[in-house]
Write a protein that holds these residues in place. Sequence first.
Motif, PDB file in Angstrom:
ATOM      1  N   GLU B 159       0.866  -1.165   0.000  1.00  0.00           N
ATOM      2  CA  GLU B 159       0.000   0.000   0.000  1.00  0.00           C
ATOM      3  C   GLU B 159       0.906   1.219   0.000  1.00  0.00           C
ATOM      4  O   GLU B 159       2.021   1.154   0.530  1.00  0.00           O
ATOM      5  CB  GLU B 159      -0.892   0.018   1.245  1.00  0.00           C
ATOM      6  CG  GLU B 159      -1.998  -1.031   1.208  1.00  0.00           C
ATOM      7  CD  GLU B 159      -2.920  -0.984   2.414  1.00  0.00           C
ATOM      8  OE1 GLU B 159      -2.860  -0.004   3.173  1.00  0.00           O
ATOM      9  OE2 GLU B 159      -3.677  -1.941   2.592  1.00  0.00           O
ATOM     10  N   THR B 160       0.438   2.289  -0.601  1.00  0.00           N
ATOM     11  CA  THR B 160       1.274   3.482  -0.688  1.00  0.00           C
ATOM     12  C   THR B 160       0.458   4.708  -0.309  1.00  0.00           C
ATOM     13  O   THR B 160      -0.661   4.876  -0.793  1.00  0.00           O
ATOM     14  CB  THR B 160       1.828   3.638  -2.123  1.00  0.00           C
ATOM     15  OG1 THR B 160       2.514   2.436  -2.469  1.00  0.00           O
ATOM     16  CG2 THR B 160       2.790   4.810  -2.217  1.00  0.00           C
ATOM     17  N   PHE B 161       1.018   5.521   0.566  1.00  0.00           N
ATOM     18  CA  PHE B 161       0.326   6.723   1.038  1.00  0.00           C
ATOM     19  C   PHE B 161       1.064   7.958   0.538  1.00  0.00           C
ATOM     20  O   PHE B 161       2.303   8.007   0.581  1.00  0.00           O
ATOM     21  CB  PHE B 161       0.293   6.752   2.570  1.00  0.00           C
ATOM     22  CG  PHE B 161      -0.492   5.626   3.171  1.00  0.00           C
ATOM     23  CD1 PHE B 161      -1.824   5.790   3.518  1.00  0.00           C
ATOM     24  CD2 PHE B 161       0.093   4.386   3.378  1.00  0.00           C
ATOM     25  CE1 PHE B 161      -2.554   4.749   4.075  1.00  0.00           C
ATOM     26  CE2 PHE B 161      -0.632   3.331   3.930  1.00  0.00           C
ATOM     27  CZ  PHE B 161      -1.957   3.521   4.278  1.00  0.00           C
ATOM     28  N   LEU B 162       0.302   8.934   0.087  1.00  0.00           N
ATOM     29  CA  LEU B 162       0.882  10.215  -0.302  1.00  0.00           C
ATOM     30  C   LEU B 162       0.580  11.219   0.808  1.00  0.00           C
ATOM     31  O   LEU B 162      -0.589  11.415   1.173  1.00  0.00           O
ATOM     32  CB  LEU B 162       0.277  10.670  -1.637  1.00  0.00           C
ATOM     33  CG  LEU B 162       0.660  12.067  -2.118  1.00  0.00           C
ATOM     34  CD1 LEU B 162       2.163  12.193  -2.313  1.00  0.00           C
ATOM     35  CD2 LEU B 162      -0.054  12.389  -3.423  1.00  0.00           C
ATOM     36  N   ILE B 163       1.628  11.811   1.343  1.00  0.00           N
ATOM     37  CA  ILE B 163       1.470  12.693   2.502  1.00  0.00           C
ATOM     38  C   ILE B 163       1.992  14.084   2.152  1.00  0.00           C
ATOM     39  O   ILE B 163       3.049  14.217   1.519  1.00  0.00           O
ATOM     40  CB  ILE B 163       2.215  12.094   3.723  1.00  0.00           C
ATOM     41  CG1 ILE B 163       1.540  10.764   4.086  1.00  0.00           C
ATOM     42  CG2 ILE B 163       2.185  13.039   4.913  1.00  0.00           C
ATOM     43  CD1 ILE B 163       2.416   9.773   4.734  1.00  0.00           C
ATOM     44  N   ASP B 164       1.218  15.104   2.504  1.00  0.00           N
ATOM     45  CA  ASP B 164       1.567  16.463   2.084  1.00  0.00           C
ATOM     46  C   ASP B 164       2.479  17.164   3.095  1.00  0.00           C
ATOM     47  O   ASP B 164       2.906  16.579   4.094  1.00  0.00           O
ATOM     48  CB  ASP B 164       0.296  17.280   1.782  1.00  0.00           C
ATOM     49  CG  ASP B 164      -0.475  17.654   3.042  1.00  0.00           C
ATOM     50  OD1 ASP B 164       0.033  17.427   4.154  1.00  0.00           O
ATOM     51  OD2 ASP B 164      -1.603  18.174   2.910  1.00  0.00           O
ATOM     52  N   LYS B 165       2.759  18.435   2.785  1.00  0.00           N
ATOM     53  CA  LYS B 165       3.739  19.176   3.597  1.00  0.00           C
ATOM     54  C   LYS B 165       3.293  19.333   5.047  1.00  0.00           C
ATOM     55  O   LYS B 165       4.109  19.473   5.945  1.00  0.00           O
ATOM     56  CB  LYS B 165       3.968  20.557   2.987  1.00  0.00           C
ATOM     57  CG  LYS B 165       4.706  20.501   1.661  1.00  0.00           C
ATOM     58  CD  LYS B 165       4.848  21.874   1.048  1.00  0.00           C
ATOM     59  CE  LYS B 165       5.495  21.762  -0.325  1.00  0.00           C
ATOM     60  NZ  LYS B 165       5.511  23.039  -1.045  1.00  0.00           N
ATOM     61  N   LYS B 166       1.972  19.337   5.246  1.00  0.00           N
ATOM     62  CA  LYS B 166       1.486  19.502   6.617  1.00  0.00           C
ATOM     63  C   LYS B 166       1.342  18.166   7.343  1.00  0.00           C
ATOM     64  O   LYS B 166       0.864  18.120   8.472  1.00  0.00           O
ATOM     65  CB  LYS B 166       0.129  20.215   6.596  1.00  0.00           C
ATOM     66  CG  LYS B 166       0.227  21.634   6.102  1.00  0.00           C
ATOM     67  CD  LYS B 166      -1.098  22.362   6.272  1.00  0.00           C
ATOM     68  CE  LYS B 166      -1.034  23.737   5.648  1.00  0.00           C
ATOM     69  NZ  LYS B 166      -1.628  23.772   4.302  1.00  0.00           N
ATOM     70  N   GLY B 167       1.730  17.099   6.666  1.00  0.00           N
ATOM     71  CA  GLY B 167       1.656  15.788   7.304  1.00  0.00           C
ATOM     72  C   GLY B 167       0.284  15.136   7.197  1.00  0.00           C
ATOM     73  O   GLY B 167      -0.035  14.235   7.963  1.00  0.00           O
ATOM     74  N   VAL B 168      -0.514  15.604   6.215  1.00  0.00           N
ATOM     75  CA  VAL B 168      -1.849  15.038   6.035  1.00  0.00           C
ATOM     76  C   VAL B 168      -1.821  14.014   4.898  1.00  0.00           C
ATOM     77  O   VAL B 168      -1.209  14.252   3.857  1.00  0.00           O
ATOM     78  CB  VAL B 168      -2.870  16.157   5.718  1.00  0.00           C
ATOM     79  CG1 VAL B 168      -4.234  15.587   5.387  1.00  0.00           C
ATOM     80  CG2 VAL B 168      -2.964  17.134   6.881  1.00  0.00           C
ATOM     81  N   ILE B 169      -2.474  12.867   5.118  1.00  0.00           N
ATOM     82  CA  ILE B 169      -2.562  11.849   4.068  1.00  0.00           C
ATOM     83  C   ILE B 169      -3.526  12.339   2.999  1.00  0.00           C
ATOM     84  O   ILE B 169      -4.666  12.689   3.287  1.00  0.00           O
ATOM     85  CB  ILE B 169      -3.059  10.507   4.640  1.00  0.00           C
ATOM     86  CG1 ILE B 169      -2.084   9.992   5.690  1.00  0.00           C
ATOM     87  CG2 ILE B 169      -3.234   9.476   3.530  1.00  0.00           C
ATOM     88  CD1 ILE B 169      -2.524   8.719   6.373  1.00  0.00           C
TER      89      ILE B 169
END
Lengths: 161, 197
Positions: B159-169
């Motif tokens: 499984e792969t998660f993309l996480i943004d600069k604020k640490g949100v999935i």
Amino acid sequence: MIPLRTWRVAVLAAGLGLALPALSGEAAPTVADPVLEARVLKLSEHLRCLVCQNQSIAESQAELALDLRSQVREQLAAGKSEDEVVEFMVARYGDFVLYKPPVKSSTFLLWAGPALLLAAGLGWLGWRLASRRRESPAELSAAEHARAQALLAGRDKEGDA
Amino acid sequence: MKAKFLVPLILFLVLAGFLAFGLNLNPREVPSPLIGKPAPVFKLGQVVAPDQAYGTEDLKGQVWLLNVWASWCVACRQEHPVLVAISREKVLPIVGLNYKEVRGDGEIDARRLDAASEREMAISRARQWLASHGDPYDTSVMDLDGRVGIDFGVYGVPETFLIDKKGVIRFKQIGPVTPDAWRDALLPKIRALQAES
């Protein structure tokens, strides 16, 4: 005097009655805390195993189910309530993890569907019965009666056409 | 009511429509409730440096991928070359979550291992896999007991998660990242997130 057969039955029944507790005494509990384990099992039965999907995490022997079951056990042992554990699971795996989905706008049809279908069916049946009653033919006239009698008696050839 | 004879046909078509729709759904893809939520915090030992913990804190302010993998995972073999190719593009950091390296392998009775030997075994297995298949990860952390995996709602590897600069999935790829999924789903989202301030 009581017949021999009744005696035999009574003795057999008494034997069985003695044997049952002996049997149940053999299997010692395999877990340290049977009360906790019962709670774990009860809660696990309501949680879906996401790998096997049609089994609860209580039934499944999948790796993930074992992990989730030990999570349930650990959290209950730590004094969390059943609701808190369910919340924990839903936060991670979504409503899909619940065998009994919560009632909300997206699941409204799921919950109300059967009742709506039943109501629609009953409505349709009522409407059909009502209209059939309205359509039912009027009483036969005297001439028609006579002709029906003739037909039943097998004299229809004498009638017109 | 001349068209009454059409009623069964129409009912049949409606039913067939529902069934056709249902057949095209993938029951394995359970939408994650974590999308739009802060990624669970973790700090775990790395495969390259087991005594140096690495985690979400080290990735703050970056758009990054978390790829859940294990050497026993069959679909990871299919995915791995794609990840290696992606890593060469140097678009974003890719962090590996080595998920239950020892316990997840059905051929090993992990209950017989003590914690130290499980850890040793996991390190050597993970390193061997990365050495022979290529290492697309900036670093891989070891989730020996799968707890971080549970926090991320992992139910199948990969499984792969993309996480943004604020640490949100922001996105979750269930199953292997394919070249198509990378080009059509992941890359555009990554570009958009990287453009965010």
